[in-house]
Design a protein around this motif. Structure first.
Motif, short mmCIF file in Angstrom:
data_model
loop_
_atom_site.label_atom_id
_atom_site.label_comp_id
_atom_site.label_asym_id
_atom_site.label_seq_id
_atom_site.Cartn_x
_atom_site.Cartn_y
_atom_site.Cartn_z
N TYR A 59 -1.14 -9.65 24.45
CA TYR A 59 -0.74 -8.34 23.73
C TYR A 59 0.19 -7.49 24.58
O TYR A 59 0.21 -7.49 25.94
CB TYR A 59 -2.06 -7.74 23.47
CG TYR A 59 -3.01 -8.55 22.93
CD1 TYR A 59 -2.97 -8.92 21.48
CD2 TYR A 59 -3.98 -9.16 23.38
CE1 TYR A 59 -3.57 -9.85 20.93
CE2 TYR A 59 -4.81 -9.96 22.72
CZ TYR A 59 -4.48 -10.26 21.45
OH TYR A 59 -5.24 -11.34 20.85
N PRO A 60 0.98 -6.46 23.87
CA PRO A 60 2.25 -5.85 24.41
C PRO A 60 1.83 -4.74 25.40
O PRO A 60 0.61 -4.30 25.44
CB PRO A 60 2.67 -5.33 23.24
CG PRO A 60 1.79 -5.32 22.09
CD PRO A 60 0.72 -6.43 22.32
N ALA A 61 2.52 -4.24 26.08
CA ALA A 61 2.20 -3.25 27.09
C ALA A 61 1.84 -2.05 26.54
O ALA A 61 0.86 -1.23 27.30
CB ALA A 61 3.78 -2.87 27.87
N GLU A 115 -3.16 -1.28 28.25
CA GLU A 115 -3.08 -0.15 28.96
C GLU A 115 -4.34 -0.09 29.89
O GLU A 115 -4.34 0.33 31.07
CB GLU A 115 -2.81 1.11 28.24
CG GLU A 115 -1.55 1.23 27.86
CD GLU A 115 -1.36 2.51 26.91
OE1 GLU A 115 -2.29 3.17 26.59
OE2 GLU A 115 -0.07 2.79 26.46
N ASN A 116 -5.56 -0.26 29.33
CA ASN A 116 -6.86 -0.36 30.04
C ASN A 116 -6.71 -1.28 31.13
O ASN A 116 -7.02 -1.07 32.30
CB ASN A 116 -7.92 -0.68 29.01
CG ASN A 116 -9.35 -0.26 29.33
OD1 ASN A 116 -9.45 0.66 30.29
ND2 ASN A 116 -10.32 -1.00 29.11
N LEU A 117 -6.10 -2.71 31.00
CA LEU A 117 -6.17 -3.36 32.15
C LEU A 117 -5.22 -2.88 33.21
O LEU A 117 -5.53 -3.24 34.44
CB LEU A 117 -5.74 -4.86 31.47
CG LEU A 117 -6.43 -5.74 30.68
CD1 LEU A 117 -5.50 -6.97 29.99
CD2 LEU A 117 -7.60 -6.23 31.62
N GLN A 118 -4.11 -2.29 32.73
CA GLN A 118 -3.23 -1.83 33.77
C GLN A 118 -3.85 -0.88 34.66
O GLN A 118 -3.86 -0.96 35.86
CB GLN A 118 -2.03 -1.42 33.18
CG GLN A 118 -1.10 -0.89 34.10
CD GLN A 118 -0.38 -2.01 35.22
OE1 GLN A 118 0.08 -2.80 34.48
NE2 GLN A 118 -0.80 -1.85 36.62
N GLY A 137 -5.53 -1.44 12.93
CA GLY A 137 -4.35 -0.37 12.94
C GLY A 137 -3.62 -0.33 14.05
O GLY A 137 -2.21 -0.18 14.02
N ALA A 138 -4.38 -0.65 15.40
CA ALA A 138 -3.92 -1.05 16.54
C ALA A 138 -2.58 -1.85 16.58
O ALA A 138 -1.40 -1.74 16.77
CB ALA A 138 -4.69 -1.30 17.51
N THR A 139 -2.98 -2.97 15.69
CA THR A 139 -1.80 -4.08 15.87
C THR A 139 -0.57 -3.81 14.72
O THR A 139 0.09 -4.20 15.05
CB THR A 139 -2.55 -5.63 15.56
OG1 THR A 139 -3.22 -6.04 16.69
CG2 THR A 139 -1.48 -6.64 15.21
N GLY A 140 -1.19 -3.21 13.67
CA GLY A 140 0.02 -2.62 12.92
C GLY A 140 0.86 -1.71 13.57
O GLY A 140 2.21 -1.99 13.13
N VAL A 141 0.51 -0.63 14.47
CA VAL A 141 1.43 0.07 15.11
C VAL A 141 2.25 -0.71 15.96
O VAL A 141 3.25 -0.74 16.17
CB VAL A 141 0.51 0.97 15.77
CG1 VAL A 141 1.43 1.90 16.70
CG2 VAL A 141 0.02 2.05 14.71
N ASP A 142 1.46 -1.73 16.93
CA ASP A 142 1.96 -2.41 17.84
C ASP A 142 3.28 -3.19 17.29
O ASP A 142 4.39 -3.60 18.03
CB ASP A 142 1.15 -3.45 18.39
CG ASP A 142 0.23 -3.02 19.40
OD1 ASP A 142 0.45 -1.93 19.95
OD2 ASP A 142 -0.69 -3.64 19.99
N HIS A 167 0.59 -9.55 33.19
CA HIS A 167 1.76 -10.13 32.15
C HIS A 167 1.43 -10.01 30.76
O HIS A 167 0.92 -10.92 30.46
CB HIS A 167 1.78 -11.59 32.73
CG HIS A 167 2.06 -11.79 34.23
ND1 HIS A 167 3.37 -12.05 34.75
CD2 HIS A 167 1.18 -12.17 35.14
CE1 HIS A 167 3.08 -12.16 36.16
NE2 HIS A 167 1.76 -12.23 36.45
N PRO A 168 2.07 -9.06 30.29
CA PRO A 168 1.62 -8.95 28.90
C PRO A 168 2.41 -9.71 27.89
O PRO A 168 3.30 -10.30 28.14
CB PRO A 168 2.28 -7.29 28.57
CG PRO A 168 2.98 -7.15 29.65
CD PRO A 168 2.98 -8.01 30.80
N ASN A 169 1.89 -9.59 26.70
CA ASN A 169 2.65 -10.16 25.44
C ASN A 169 2.84 -11.81 25.41
O ASN A 169 4.04 -12.26 25.12
CB ASN A 169 3.99 -9.31 25.36
CG ASN A 169 4.16 -9.22 23.78
OD1 ASN A 169 3.52 -9.02 22.77
ND2 ASN A 169 5.55 -8.95 23.52
N GLY A 170 2.05 -12.35 25.98
CA GLY A 170 2.37 -13.93 26.19
C GLY A 170 3.43 -14.17 27.25
O GLY A 170 3.91 -15.18 27.15
#
Ligand code: PCA
Length: 321
Positions: free
Chosen positions: A30-32, A38-41, A204-209, A60-63
């Motif tokens: 998943y993206p940055a 953000e939680n992982l970071q 909604g999160a992925t819609g926004v991403d 390492h985000p987003n694959g």
């Protein structure tokens, strides 16, 4: 001579200190800016701080390091030390991993958390047998339906080019007569832009991403389930850390799990407002669409319970207690 020996000893000590600093790679699909990322970071920052830099976890985000569907194997084979995985993508391996994507089994944060407590012991055991320790799991916001046209019933979903992210979302497509294509989140915006797909279920999160409004205009808040991302670590990598470092890591992940659930719930409404603000129609499903989707859900719960056997029964009993 004495001075030389002194220098040599000093160099040896410095080498030991350098060796004691450990760097781990943590891939996610998943993206940055995503809530899980953000939680992982923050978890990684907490660990670095608590250990004085002895353990540094590089996200390492987003694959970008491993694709979403390669991450579990990456941890299992020792290619990376930790990884984040969408649990229900593993449902074909064992139905237990898919319990959080059974439609309408748990549709609120409270119930999703209860279901997680009920399924955590079995899930931990399965991963332990594969050489991994489950560190935490955090729910995505509730899943609704995105489409490029208004949907008033399941009949309107017939023939849609439907993006799936796990076995359950593929199965839904089959049950409503849509055409499923499995696409991970990192490739979703592109698949929508090129017309490979024109509909899917997600939060909604992925819609926004993915700035989904650039391709589709409708979001129906079905709140059908709350799938989870889990964080796993290689048991071998964990065992190689000294005790204080292990403790610092376990403390940081416990904090992250708590924070993750809170943030996910808090942000749910913001994501929906962002979709609206960008011109999308965001609304609850019609009574007909809801009833149709609930029928799909009933078929899927029965099927899940059959496949998940005794483990499944134990989870459902604990959840319904
Ligand atoms: N977003 C992820 C999984 C669930 C969600 O809300 C996705 O669409 O890939």
């Amino acid at each position: 001579m004495r001075a030389k020996a002194f220098v040599a000893a000093g160099l040896a000590l410095a080498a030991m200190a350098a060796q004691a600093d450990t760097r781990w790679d943590l891939p996610t699909g998943y993206p940055a800016g995503n809530l899980h990322t953000e939680n992982l970071q923050q978890m990684a920052n907490d660990v670095e701080k608590a250990t004085g830099g002895k353990l540094r976890i590089v996200l390492h985000p987003n694959g970008s390091l491993l694709k979403a569907n390669e991450i579990k194997r990456g941890v299992q084979t020792g290619q990376v030390q930790m990884g984040e995985v969408l649990m229900s993508t593993l449902a074909n391996e064992n139905p237990v991993f898919g319990v959080d994507a059974v439609p309408f089994l748990a549709t609120s944060y409270t119930d999703a958390y209860k279901l997680w407590e009920a399924s955590r012991p079995v899930t931990e055991k399965l991963l332990d047998k594969q050489g991994m320790k489950l560190l935490y799991a955090v729910a995505w916001p509730p899943q609704g339906i995105y489409a490029n046209k208004p949907l008033n019933s399941a009949a309107d979903m017939k023939g849609l080019k439907w993006r799936a992210y796990n076995p359950a979302t593929s199965r839904i497509a089959e049950l409503v007569g849509a055409q499923p294509v499995t696409i991970q989140a990192a490739d979703l915006a592109q698949a929508l832009a090129t017309g490979t797909v024109n509909s899917f279920m997600s939060s909604g999160a992925t819609g926004v991403d993915t700035k989904v409004w650039e391709s589709v205009k409708y979001f129906y808040t079905v709140d059908a389930w709350l799938p989870k991302n889990m964080l796993v670590v290689s048991k071998k990598a964990l065992a190689a850390l000294d005790k204080p470092t292990q403790d610092a890591l376990l403390k940081a992940v416990a904090d992250a799990e708590k924070r993750g659930w809170q943030v996910s719930e808090q942000k749910t409404r913001d994501y929906l407002s962002t979709l609206s603000r960008n011109g999308m129609t965001v609304q609850p499903p019609s009574a007909q669409l809801r009833t149709d989707m609930q029928k799909v859900g009933q078929a899927m719960v029965a099927d899940w319970a059959k496949r998940a056997g005794d483990d499944g029964k134990a989870i459902l009993d604990a959840y319904q207690k």
